[in-house]
Design a protein around this motif. Structure first.
Motif, PDB file in Angstrom:
ATOM      1  N   GLU A  22       6.679  19.864  27.658  1.00 54.47           N
ATOM      2  CA  GLU A  22       7.133  20.794  26.638  1.00 54.47           C
ATOM      3  C   GLU A  22       7.199  20.280  25.266  1.00 54.47           C
ATOM      4  O   GLU A  22       6.750  20.737  24.268  1.00 54.47           O
ATOM      5  CB  GLU A  22       8.657  21.611  26.916  1.00 54.47           C
ATOM      6  CG  GLU A  22       9.058  22.554  26.067  1.00 54.47           C
ATOM      7  CD  GLU A  22      10.435  22.866  26.339  1.00 54.47           C
ATOM      8  OE1 GLU A  22      11.126  23.517  25.536  1.00 54.47           O
ATOM      9  OE2 GLU A  22      10.931  22.704  27.697  1.00 54.47           O
ATOM     10  N   ALA A  23       7.442  18.957  24.933  1.00 55.57           N
ATOM     11  CA  ALA A  23       7.344  18.257  23.753  1.00 55.57           C
ATOM     12  C   ALA A  23       5.959  18.195  23.551  1.00 55.57           C
ATOM     13  O   ALA A  23       5.454  18.161  22.256  1.00 55.57           O
ATOM     14  CB  ALA A  23       8.226  16.913  23.899  1.00 55.57           C
ATOM     15  N   ILE A  24       5.280  17.680  24.415  1.00 57.00           N
ATOM     16  CA  ILE A  24       3.844  17.410  24.131  1.00 57.00           C
ATOM     17  C   ILE A  24       3.035  18.862  23.668  1.00 57.00           C
ATOM     18  O   ILE A  24       2.400  19.026  22.798  1.00 57.00           O
ATOM     19  CB  ILE A  24       2.937  17.050  25.397  1.00 57.00           C
ATOM     20  CG1 ILE A  24       3.490  15.451  25.485  1.00 57.00           C
ATOM     21  CG2 ILE A  24       1.552  16.970  25.153  1.00 57.00           C
ATOM     22  CD1 ILE A  24       2.964  14.925  26.764  1.00 57.00           C
ATOM     23  N   ALA A  25       3.539  19.916  24.463  1.00 49.17           N
ATOM     24  CA  ALA A  25       2.941  21.341  24.049  1.00 49.17           C
ATOM     25  C   ALA A  25       3.629  21.591  22.765  1.00 49.17           C
ATOM     26  O   ALA A  25       2.568  22.170  21.786  1.00 49.17           O
ATOM     27  CB  ALA A  25       3.417  22.244  24.983  1.00 49.17           C
ATOM     28  N   THR A  26       4.642  21.401  22.300  1.00 50.85           N
ATOM     29  CA  THR A  26       5.276  21.681  20.866  1.00 50.85           C
ATOM     30  C   THR A  26       4.408  20.776  19.820  1.00 50.85           C
ATOM     31  O   THR A  26       3.887  21.412  18.818  1.00 50.85           O
ATOM     32  CB  THR A  26       6.565  21.449  20.933  1.00 50.85           C
ATOM     33  OG1 THR A  26       7.305  22.135  21.767  1.00 50.85           O
ATOM     34  CG2 THR A  26       7.112  21.703  19.426  1.00 50.85           C
ATOM     35  N   LEU A  27       4.344  19.478  20.168  1.00 51.90           N
ATOM     36  CA  LEU A  27       3.189  18.697  19.250  1.00 51.90           C
ATOM     37  C   LEU A  27       1.981  19.206  19.034  1.00 51.90           C
ATOM     38  O   LEU A  27       1.494  19.391  17.832  1.00 51.90           O
ATOM     39  CB  LEU A  27       3.497  17.222  19.608  1.00 51.90           C
ATOM     40  CG  LEU A  27       4.815  16.596  19.486  1.00 51.90           C
ATOM     41  CD1 LEU A  27       4.590  15.236  20.196  1.00 51.90           C
ATOM     42  CD2 LEU A  27       5.262  16.315  18.088  1.00 51.90           C
ATOM     43  N   GLN A  28       1.491  19.640  20.082  1.00 55.97           N
ATOM     44  CA  GLN A  28       0.117  20.268  19.918  1.00 55.97           C
ATOM     45  C   GLN A  28       0.084  21.479  19.321  1.00 55.97           C
ATOM     46  O   GLN A  28      -0.881  21.730  18.325  1.00 55.97           O
ATOM     47  CB  GLN A  28      -0.458  20.576  21.330  1.00 55.97           C
ATOM     48  CG  GLN A  28      -1.041  19.412  22.247  1.00 55.97           C
ATOM     49  CD  GLN A  28      -2.119  18.534  21.684  1.00 55.97           C
ATOM     50  OE1 GLN A  28      -2.885  19.072  20.953  1.00 55.97           O
ATOM     51  NE2 GLN A  28      -2.155  17.307  21.718  1.00 55.97           N
ATOM     52  N   SER A  29       0.830  22.360  19.239  1.00 58.54           N
ATOM     53  CA  SER A  29       1.016  23.653  18.628  1.00 58.54           C
ATOM     54  C   SER A  29       1.480  23.477  17.120  1.00 58.54           C
ATOM     55  O   SER A  29       1.033  24.446  16.469  1.00 58.54           O
ATOM     56  CB  SER A  29       2.084  24.685  19.339  1.00 58.54           C
ATOM     57  OG  SER A  29       3.368  24.301  19.024  1.00 58.54           O
ATOM     58  N   ASN A  30       2.017  22.218  16.903  1.00 57.05           N
ATOM     59  CA  ASN A  30       2.560  22.075  15.413  1.00 57.05           C
ATOM     60  C   ASN A  30       1.210  21.816  14.602  1.00 57.05           C
ATOM     61  O   ASN A  30       1.228  21.968  13.485  1.00 57.05           O
ATOM     62  CB  ASN A  30       3.332  20.921  15.384  1.00 57.05           C
ATOM     63  CG  ASN A  30       4.686  21.051  15.891  1.00 57.05           C
ATOM     64  OD1 ASN A  30       5.286  22.324  15.979  1.00 57.05           O
ATOM     65  ND2 ASN A  30       5.804  19.842  16.045  1.00 57.05           N
ATOM     66  N   LEU A  31       0.070  21.214  15.307  1.00 59.39           N
ATOM     67  CA  LEU A  31      -1.169  20.936  14.685  1.00 59.39           C
ATOM     68  C   LEU A  31      -1.726  22.446  14.109  1.00 59.39           C
ATOM     69  O   LEU A  31      -2.514  22.308  13.303  1.00 59.39           O
ATOM     70  CB  LEU A  31      -2.079  20.187  15.672  1.00 59.39           C
ATOM     71  CG  LEU A  31      -1.522  18.648  15.998  1.00 59.39           C
ATOM     72  CD1 LEU A  31      -2.574  18.313  16.984  1.00 59.39           C
ATOM     73  CD2 LEU A  31      -1.467  17.796  14.842  1.00 59.39           C
ATOM     74  N   GLN A  32      -1.134  23.349  14.679  1.00 62.66           N
ATOM     75  CA  GLN A  32      -1.955  24.570  14.344  1.00 62.66           C
ATOM     76  C   GLN A  32      -1.012  25.542  13.496  1.00 62.66           C
ATOM     77  O   GLN A  32      -1.102  26.674  13.003  1.00 62.66           O
ATOM     78  CB  GLN A  32      -2.100  25.467  15.613  1.00 62.66           C
ATOM     79  CG  GLN A  32      -3.099  24.990  16.850  1.00 62.66           C
ATOM     80  CD  GLN A  32      -4.386  24.291  15.957  1.00 62.66           C
ATOM     81  OE1 GLN A  32      -4.941  25.122  15.476  1.00 62.66           O
ATOM     82  NE2 GLN A  32      -4.437  23.209  16.476  1.00 62.66           N
ATOM     83  N   ALA A  33       0.156  25.057  12.970  1.00 66.34           N
ATOM     84  CA  ALA A  33       0.958  25.599  11.814  1.00 66.34           C
ATOM     85  C   ALA A  33      -0.002  25.733  10.613  1.00 66.34           C
ATOM     86  O   ALA A  33      -0.786  25.329  10.386  1.00 66.34           O
ATOM     87  CB  ALA A  33       2.143  24.451  11.172  1.00 66.34           C
ATOM     88  N   PRO A  34       0.456  27.056   9.910  1.00 67.85           N
ATOM     89  CA  PRO A  34      -0.348  27.562   8.931  1.00 67.85           C
ATOM     90  C   PRO A  34      -0.071  26.664   7.593  1.00 67.85           C
ATOM     91  O   PRO A  34       0.748  25.849   7.545  1.00 67.85           O
ATOM     92  CB  PRO A  34       0.237  29.035   8.414  1.00 67.85           C
ATOM     93  CG  PRO A  34       1.488  29.063   9.020  1.00 67.85           C
ATOM     94  CD  PRO A  34       1.509  27.913  10.253  1.00 67.85           C
ATOM     95  N   ARG A  35      -1.080  26.535   6.622  1.00 69.47           N
ATOM     96  CA  ARG A  35      -1.001  25.469   5.513  1.00 69.47           C
ATOM     97  C   ARG A  35      -0.816  26.779   4.638  1.00 69.47           C
ATOM     98  O   ARG A  35      -1.386  27.585   4.128  1.00 69.47           O
ATOM     99  CB  ARG A  35      -2.482  25.070   5.140  1.00 69.47           C
ATOM    100  CG  ARG A  35      -2.648  23.748   5.861  1.00 69.47           C
ATOM    101  CD  ARG A  35      -3.799  23.071   4.971  1.00 69.47           C
ATOM    102  NE  ARG A  35      -3.625  21.577   5.512  1.00 69.47           N
ATOM    103  CZ  ARG A  35      -2.794  20.564   5.156  1.00 69.47           C
ATOM    104  NH1 ARG A  35      -1.833  20.805   4.308  1.00 69.47           N
ATOM    105  NH2 ARG A  35      -3.136  19.414   5.645  1.00 69.47           N
ATOM    106  N   LEU A  36       0.289  26.319   3.738  1.00 68.97           N
ATOM    107  CA  LEU A  36       1.177  27.202   2.455  1.00 68.97           C
ATOM    108  C   LEU A  36       0.759  26.104   1.397  1.00 68.97           C
ATOM    109  O   LEU A  36       0.785  25.042   1.251  1.00 68.97           O
ATOM    110  CB  LEU A  36       2.449  27.336   2.839  1.00 68.97           C
ATOM    111  CG  LEU A  36       2.571  28.145   4.089  1.00 68.97           C
ATOM    112  CD1 LEU A  36       4.387  28.385   4.328  1.00 68.97           C
ATOM    113  CD2 LEU A  36       2.174  29.368   4.176  1.00 68.97           C
TER     114      LEU A  36
END
Length: 139
Positions: A22-36
Motif C-alpha cells: 500500500e505504501a509503494i502504491a501511495t509513493l507511486q501515485s504521489n509522482l502523479q500529483a498536479p504541479r501548481l
C-alpha cells in the motif's frame, strides 16, 4: 472441529507485506500529483533555505512569513483545508485549539515543530518522504 490459524508471526508478516504494498502504491501515485504555481506572496530568496533540511542536516525553524505564505497558498488551492482548524487536522494537531495553533505558527508567536513542518513540506511536494530501511524483524 478445528480451524487452523496462521501463527502470530505469519499474521504479522502478512500485515507488514500488505502495508508495504500500500505504501509503494501511495509513493507511486504521489509522482502523479498536479504541479501548481509557486507561492508569490513572499520572495523566498530573502530567507534561509534551512527550513527545508532534515533535523540532523541543520534544520532551522522557518520564518513565520514563509509559514504564513506557504499555508495560505496551500489553503487557496485546497479549499477543503481552507480553515486553520482543518489544516491543523490534516497536519495531525489534536484538540479544540488547532486553529489557534496554526495561527500562532503563521504570526510567529510560536515556532512550528519540526515534525509538523516536515509533514507539511512532504504533503506539498517540497521535500521527499523518508523511507526507512528495516534492519530485521525482531518481533
Amino acid at each position: 472441529m478445528e480451524i487452523p490459524l496462521p501463527s502470530i508471526a505469519d499474521q504479522q508478516k502478512f500485515i507488514f507485506e500488505a502495508a508495504t504494498r500500500e505504501a509503494i502504491a501511495t509513493l507511486q501515485s504521489n509522482l502523479q500529483a498536479p504541479r501548481l504555481p509557486p507561492q508569490d506572496e513572499v520572495d523566498e530568496s530573502q530567507y534561509s533555505r534551512a527550513h527545508l533540511l532534515r533535523h540532523d542536516e541543520g534544520w532551522e525553524v522557518p520564518n513565520p512569513d514563509l509559514v504564513a505564505a506557504y499555508f495560505r497558498h496551500f489553503q487557496m488551492h485546497f479549499p477543503e483545508y481552507g480553515t486553520d482548524a482543518k489544516l491543523g487536522t490534516l497536519l495531525g494537531l489534536r484538540g479544540s485549539n488547532r486553529d489557534r495553533r496554526i495561527r500562532s505558527f503563521k504570526d510567529g508567536s510560536a515556532d512550528i515543530p519540526y515534525d509538523l513542518w516536515r509533514k507539511f513540506l512532504i504533503i506539498t511536494g517540497r521535500v521527499p518522504q523518508d523511507v526507512l530501511k528495516v534492519m530485521a524483524f525482531m518481533a
